[in-house]
Enzyme design. Structure first.
Site, PDB file in Angstrom:
ATOM      1  N   ARG A   1      19.183 -12.709  50.066  1.00  0.00           N
ATOM      2  CA  ARG A   1      19.180 -11.243  50.032  1.00  0.00           C
ATOM      3  C   ARG A   1      18.481 -10.657  51.252  1.00  0.00           C
ATOM      4  O   ARG A   1      18.884  -9.612  51.781  1.00  0.00           O
ATOM      5  CB  ARG A   1      18.511 -10.768  48.734  1.00  0.00           C
ATOM      6  CG  ARG A   1      19.383 -11.010  47.511  1.00  0.00           C
ATOM      7  CD  ARG A   1      18.599 -11.041  46.216  1.00  0.00           C
ATOM      8  NE  ARG A   1      17.909  -9.797  45.937  1.00  0.00           N
ATOM      9  CZ  ARG A   1      16.999  -9.658  44.980  1.00  0.00           C
ATOM     10  NH1 ARG A   1      16.653 -10.706  44.237  1.00  0.00           N
ATOM     11  NH2 ARG A   1      16.432  -8.492  44.763  1.00  0.00           N
TER      12      ARG A   1
ATOM     13  N   ARG B   1       8.026 -10.677  39.916  1.00  0.00           N
ATOM     14  CA  ARG B   1       8.138  -9.346  39.344  1.00  0.00           C
ATOM     15  C   ARG B   1       8.943  -9.324  38.049  1.00  0.00           C
ATOM     16  O   ARG B   1       9.785 -10.182  37.791  1.00  0.00           O
ATOM     17  CB  ARG B   1       8.751  -8.380  40.360  1.00  0.00           C
ATOM     18  CG  ARG B   1      10.209  -8.617  40.682  1.00  0.00           C
ATOM     19  CD  ARG B   1      10.673  -7.664  41.780  1.00  0.00           C
ATOM     20  NE  ARG B   1      12.088  -7.808  42.056  1.00  0.00           N
ATOM     21  CZ  ARG B   1      12.749  -7.098  42.963  1.00  0.00           C
ATOM     22  NH1 ARG B   1      12.095  -6.199  43.695  1.00  0.00           N
ATOM     23  NH2 ARG B   1      14.042  -7.281  43.158  1.00  0.00           N
TER      24      ARG B   1
ATOM     25  N   ARG C   1      14.979 -10.526  36.684  1.00  0.00           N
ATOM     26  CA  ARG C   1      16.293 -10.767  37.254  1.00  0.00           C
ATOM     27  C   ARG C   1      16.495 -12.258  37.493  1.00  0.00           C
ATOM     28  O   ARG C   1      15.579 -12.956  37.941  1.00  0.00           O
ATOM     29  CB  ARG C   1      16.442 -10.020  38.580  1.00  0.00           C
ATOM     30  CG  ARG C   1      16.662  -8.543  38.414  1.00  0.00           C
ATOM     31  CD  ARG C   1      16.779  -7.821  39.730  1.00  0.00           C
ATOM     32  NE  ARG C   1      17.723  -8.429  40.661  1.00  0.00           N
ATOM     33  CZ  ARG C   1      18.270  -7.771  41.676  1.00  0.00           C
ATOM     34  NH1 ARG C   1      17.971  -6.505  41.887  1.00  0.00           N
ATOM     35  NH2 ARG C   1      19.105  -8.386  42.494  1.00  0.00           N
TER      36      ARG C   1
ATOM     37  N   LYS D   1      10.512  -0.103  46.822  1.00  0.00           N
ATOM     38  CA  LYS D   1      11.259   1.158  46.902  1.00  0.00           C
ATOM     39  C   LYS D   1      11.358   1.849  45.545  1.00  0.00           C
ATOM     40  O   LYS D   1      11.137   3.059  45.432  1.00  0.00           O
ATOM     41  CB  LYS D   1      12.660   0.902  47.466  1.00  0.00           C
ATOM     42  CG  LYS D   1      12.678   0.368  48.889  1.00  0.00           C
ATOM     43  CD  LYS D   1      14.092   0.282  49.445  1.00  0.00           C
ATOM     44  CE  LYS D   1      14.970  -0.705  48.699  1.00  0.00           C
ATOM     45  NZ  LYS D   1      14.461  -2.094  48.790  1.00  0.00           N
TER      46      LYS D   1
ATOM     47  N   ARG E   1      23.430   1.353  52.037  1.00  0.00           N
ATOM     48  CA  ARG E   1      23.105  -0.032  52.385  1.00  0.00           C
ATOM     49  C   ARG E   1      23.691  -0.449  53.733  1.00  0.00           C
ATOM     50  O   ARG E   1      23.274  -1.459  54.299  1.00  0.00           O
ATOM     51  CB  ARG E   1      23.619  -0.989  51.310  1.00  0.00           C
ATOM     52  CG  ARG E   1      22.906  -0.889  49.969  1.00  0.00           C
ATOM     53  CD  ARG E   1      23.467  -1.889  48.982  1.00  0.00           C
ATOM     54  NE  ARG E   1      22.853  -1.788  47.671  1.00  0.00           N
ATOM     55  CZ  ARG E   1      21.735  -2.405  47.301  1.00  0.00           C
ATOM     56  NH1 ARG E   1      21.115  -3.186  48.165  1.00  0.00           N
ATOM     57  NH2 ARG E   1      21.238  -2.246  46.099  1.00  0.00           N
TER      58      ARG E   1
END
Length: 220
Positions: free
Chosen positions: A171, A126, A160, A15, A87
């Site tokens: 998640r 990532r 992260r 996103k 969300r």
């Protein structure tokens, strides 16, 4: 007339990357709630002060207020690409009210579709540029020059702490429980358009661009 878009998709769907590409191509502003919260806190706005006081327990009320403050700034006069918001169904309903009160409405909701196994693979590798926020991946998108950001030339990269398989599973469960129902919520309003997010990054960007053009907006 402002063009307001929402990006939906599980964590790791791309996103943020695609929102940045679309924002640049169409002259829109990307609104990431995380960035907006930090900016409001630094600026000392009413909602920003409330967010600082709340710490990690930021309520929907505060997040909604941050969004409302942010889209009133000059940067978002032509429209916003909402990345990471709403969300929940409650936030979606509030966003409808926020936009309506300003004579605006959501023009399009872009749902990036990717299977859960690919999400785990994507997130686990990532990292981002610590200077400009450009996203990279160990396998799918490495920097052209090792240790140097393609966009700004920065050499400070971040990962992260929760970008690992166990945290990703948690998640994903939260996404399917709280956020995925928004796809149908917006489909009932004839606003949802789905894109296969398991394609190459440039192909995804091309498909998204076509959908936005079909909504009546041309690149800058």
């Amino acid at each position: 007339m402002a063009l307001d878009l929402v990006f939906l998709g599980p964590p790791g769907a791309g996103k943020g990357t695609q929102a940045r590409k679309l924002a640049e191509a169409f002259g829109l502003a990307q609104l990431s709630t995380g960035d907006a919260l930090r900016a409001a806190a630094e600026a000392g706005t009413k909602a920003g002060k409330a967010a600082m006081k709340a710490g990690s327990l930021v309520s929907d009320e505060i997040v909604n207020a941050i969004v409302a403050e942010t889209i009133d700034t000059e940067e978002y006069v032509n429209g916003a690409i909402f990345d990471g918001y709403p969300r929940t169904l409650a936030q979606a309903a509030e966003l409808d009210l926020i936009l309506k009160s300003r004579g605006r409405h959501l023009s399009l909701v872009l749902s990036l579709e990717v299977d859960d196994m690919m999400v785990v693979q994507r997130i686990s590798g990532r990292f981002t540029c610590g200077n400009c926020g450009e996203g990279y991946h160990n396998n799918f998108k490495q920097t052209k020059t090792e240790g140097q950001c393609d966009q700004c030339g920065g050499t400070d990269f971040k990962r992260r702490a929760d970008d690992n398989a166990d945290a990703v599973a948690t998640r994903l469960a939260e996404y399917h429980r709280e956020t995925a129902p928004l796809i149908e919520y917006y489909r009932e309003q004839n606003k949802t358009q789905s894109v296969n997010a398991m394609q190459a990054i440039d192909k995804i960007a091309s498909d998204l661009s076509t959908l936005v053009k079909n909504a009546g907006i041309q690149p800058v």
